[in-house]
Design a protein around this motif. Structure first.
Motif, PDB file in Angstrom:
ATOM      1  N   ALA A   1     -26.314 -14.348 -37.069  1.00 29.74           N
ATOM      2  CA  ALA A   1     -27.022 -13.919 -35.844  1.00 29.74           C
ATOM      3  C   ALA A   1     -27.931 -15.024 -35.323  1.00 29.74           C
ATOM      4  O   ALA A   1     -27.957 -15.313 -34.117  1.00 29.74           O
ATOM      5  N   PHE A   2     -28.663 -15.672 -36.235  1.00 32.56           N
ATOM      6  CA  PHE A   2     -29.623 -16.693 -35.809  1.00 32.56           C
ATOM      7  C   PHE A   2     -28.912 -17.961 -35.310  1.00 32.56           C
ATOM      8  O   PHE A   2     -29.256 -18.511 -34.264  1.00 32.56           O
ATOM      9  N   VAL A   3     -27.934 -18.419 -36.074  1.00 26.65           N
ATOM     10  CA  VAL A   3     -27.229 -19.651 -35.672  1.00 26.65           C
ATOM     11  C   VAL A   3     -26.468 -19.412 -34.352  1.00 26.65           C
ATOM     12  O   VAL A   3     -26.449 -20.281 -33.472  1.00 26.65           O
ATOM     13  N   ALA A   4     -25.869 -18.237 -34.208  1.00 25.69           N
ATOM     14  CA  ALA A   4     -25.136 -17.940 -32.966  1.00 25.69           C
ATOM     15  C   ALA A   4     -26.073 -17.933 -31.762  1.00 25.69           C
ATOM     16  O   ALA A   4     -25.706 -18.401 -30.676  1.00 25.69           O
ATOM     17  N   ALA A   5     -27.286 -17.415 -31.950  1.00 29.49           N
ATOM     18  CA  ALA A   5     -28.263 -17.446 -30.846  1.00 29.49           C
ATOM     19  C   ALA A   5     -28.564 -18.895 -30.475  1.00 29.49           C
ATOM     20  O   ALA A   5     -28.708 -19.236 -29.293  1.00 29.49           O
ATOM     21  N   GLY A   6     -28.649 -19.743 -31.491  1.00 29.01           N
ATOM     22  CA  GLY A   6     -28.864 -21.175 -31.225  1.00 29.01           C
ATOM     23  C   GLY A   6     -27.678 -21.789 -30.502  1.00 29.01           C
ATOM     24  O   GLY A   6     -27.854 -22.596 -29.575  1.00 29.01           O
ATOM     25  N   ILE A   7     -26.479 -21.403 -30.902  1.00 32.10           N
ATOM     26  CA  ILE A   7     -25.271 -21.945 -30.250  1.00 32.10           C
ATOM     27  C   ILE A   7     -25.218 -21.486 -28.786  1.00 32.10           C
ATOM     28  O   ILE A   7     -24.931 -22.283 -27.886  1.00 32.10           O
ATOM     29  N   GLY A   8     -25.501 -20.223 -28.543  1.00 32.09           N
ATOM     30  CA  GLY A   8     -25.518 -19.720 -27.164  1.00 32.09           C
ATOM     31  C   GLY A   8     -26.555 -20.452 -26.321  1.00 32.09           C
ATOM     32  O   GLY A   8     -26.296 -20.817 -25.166  1.00 32.09           O
ATOM     33  N   SER A   9     -27.713 -20.683 -26.917  1.00 28.11           N
ATOM     34  CA  SER A   9     -28.772 -21.403 -26.206  1.00 28.11           C
ATOM     35  C   SER A   9     -28.332 -22.824 -25.879  1.00 28.11           C
ATOM     36  O   SER A   9     -28.523 -23.307 -24.757  1.00 28.11           O
ATOM     37  N   LEU A  10     -27.742 -23.488 -26.878  1.00 31.39           N
ATOM     38  CA  LEU A  10     -27.310 -24.872 -26.637  1.00 31.39           C
ATOM     39  C   LEU A  10     -26.169 -24.923 -25.620  1.00 31.39           C
ATOM     40  O   LEU A  10     -26.104 -25.848 -24.803  1.00 31.39           O
ATOM     41  N   ALA A  11     -25.288 -23.924 -25.659  1.00 31.05           N
ATOM     42  CA  ALA A  11     -24.204 -23.875 -24.668  1.00 31.05           C
ATOM     43  C   ALA A  11     -24.785 -23.838 -23.263  1.00 31.05           C
ATOM     44  O   ALA A  11     -24.311 -24.548 -22.361  1.00 31.05           O
ATOM     45  N   LEU A  12     -25.831 -23.027 -23.098  1.00 29.25           N
ATOM     46  CA  LEU A  12     -26.484 -22.971 -21.787  1.00 29.25           C
ATOM     47  C   LEU A  12     -27.103 -24.332 -21.451  1.00 29.25           C
ATOM     48  O   LEU A  12     -26.947 -24.829 -20.327  1.00 29.25           O
ATOM     49  N   GLY A  13     -27.760 -24.932 -22.433  1.00 28.54           N
ATOM     50  CA  GLY A  13     -28.381 -26.240 -22.208  1.00 28.54           C
ATOM     51  C   GLY A  13     -27.360 -27.289 -21.802  1.00 28.54           C
ATOM     52  O   GLY A  13     -27.594 -28.079 -20.872  1.00 28.54           O
TER      53      GLY A  13
ATOM     54  N   TRP B   1     -22.085 -17.501 -26.924  1.00 28.48           N
ATOM     55  CA  TRP B   1     -22.975 -16.855 -27.896  1.00 28.48           C
ATOM     56  C   TRP B   1     -22.258 -15.716 -28.629  1.00 28.48           C
ATOM     57  O   TRP B   1     -22.240 -15.680 -29.867  1.00 28.48           O
ATOM     58  N   LEU B   2     -21.640 -14.829 -27.874  1.00 28.87           N
ATOM     59  CA  LEU B   2     -21.011 -13.654 -28.488  1.00 28.87           C
ATOM     60  C   LEU B   2     -19.791 -14.028 -29.332  1.00 28.87           C
ATOM     61  O   LEU B   2     -19.580 -13.479 -30.420  1.00 28.87           O
ATOM     62  N   VAL B   3     -19.008 -14.989 -28.830  1.00 29.55           N
ATOM     63  CA  VAL B   3     -17.822 -15.410 -29.591  1.00 29.55           C
ATOM     64  C   VAL B   3     -18.255 -16.092 -30.886  1.00 29.55           C
ATOM     65  O   VAL B   3     -17.730 -15.798 -31.975  1.00 29.55           O
ATOM     66  N   SER B   4     -19.231 -17.005 -30.790  1.00 32.46           N
ATOM     67  CA  SER B   4     -19.676 -17.701 -32.004  1.00 32.46           C
ATOM     68  C   SER B   4     -20.313 -16.717 -32.982  1.00 32.46           C
ATOM     69  O   SER B   4     -20.139 -16.841 -34.201  1.00 32.46           O
TER      70      SER B   4
END
Lengths: 176, 120
Positions: B30-42, B76-79
């Motif tokens: 959950a935590f790493v995926a939130a980071g991945i979603g955030s970075l994807a947006l970035g 985010w959701l896929v990761s």
């Protein structure tokens, strides 16, 4: 009418959902701190459920703030004025960009506001999920507690930061 | 009753069995995926700022932000789904997951900072 439909959307976005999200986030942070400060204290099921519900409320409010901001308020903000219009009061972005001293409110403040809340929403949703799945362990286990508090604190700072920027933008060019 | 409450009673003196034995993998995912979603947006924001790629506007009123954020939420959701599936029984690697999450969030915040866009 006292408030226009545009004003109501803006207030719902900033004061209702955004303000509510900040209150919920600070409440979760306080609850986790108070419940976890004594290593010997094991929180009750009720206390853990309260933390889960508060975190879920915070996540829901951030998502509502973000979605309403992006899809209801932002289109009103970025609408382009028709040819020949000289009163730009109904076109906040154009109004802000028309003066060099306020242009930063778009290029910095609004550009930040467009993206940062989505990051906060994802972070708090992750914590809400973990709180729901792990219950009391989020408070008892120092690793889970530390990571959850860190992400909630980051989200709180981000929401506070974009809220402040929103106040600045709304002061100069309100969507009303 | 929530699943995690199934083994919990008010009289239970310590963290209940279901919570104690649940591996930390779910939380890491959950935590790493939130980071991945955030970075994807970035990354999408940076690509847009650099005029390298602009996500399509999925909502006419909101413009390009609707595409950038929708793609980031999908990432985010896929990761999250993939990591959850792979890590749900895992209990090691917490420190790494914590550090990766922190790094991803910091990078995403830097990428969404308009002051840095001028570099590109």
């Amino acid at each position: 009418m006292l408030f226009s439909e545009r004003s109501i959307w803006t207030m719902l976005h900033g004061i209702g959902f955004g303000g509510g999200a900040m209150l919920a986030l600070i409440a979760v942070l306080a609850a986790v701190y108070l419940l976890g400060r004594e290593a010997t204290h094991v929180p009750s099921v009720r206390e853990a459920r309260f933390v889960t519900q508060l975190t879920s409320l915070a996540a829901s409010l951030i998502w509502l703030t973000t979605l309403v901001g992006t899809y209801a308020v932002f289109p009103l903000y970025r609408a382009a004025p028709p040819e020949g219009v000289t009163d730009l009061a109904a076109y906040p972005r154009t109004l802000i960009l028309s003066a060099p001293e306020t242009a930063w409110l778009h290029s910095f403040a609004m550009e930040s506001k467009e993206h940062v809340p989505w990051i906060a929403a994802m972070l708090v949703t992750a914590v809400a999920h973990v709180s729901w799945r792990y219950g009391r362990k989020v408070i008892v286990d120092s690793r889970l507690r530390r990571a959850s508090v860190a992400l909630l604190a980051v989200a709180f700072l981000l929401v506070s930061y974009v809220s402040l920027l929103g106040v600045f933008v709304n002061k100069v060019a309100p969507v009303e | 009753m929530l699943e995690h409450d199934a083994h919990v009673t008010a009289a239970t003196p310590a963290a209940p069995a279901a919570e104690q034995i649940r591996p930390l993998g779910e939380a890491m995912a959950a935590f790493v995926a939130a980071g991945i979603g955030s970075l994807a947006l970035g990354v999408l924001v940076l690509l847009h700022a650099a005029d390298a790629y602009s996500a399509p506007a999925l909502h006419a009123g909101a413009g390009g932000i609707s595409g950038r954020t929708t793609f980031a939420v999908i990432a985010w959701l896929v990761s999250w789904a993939v990591l959850h599936r792979r890590w749900r029984v895992r209990d090691n690697g917490w420190r790494t997951a914590e550090a990766v999450t922190l790094a991803l969030v910091v990078l995403s915040l830097l990428a969404t900072l308009p002051l840095l866009w001028e570099v590109f």
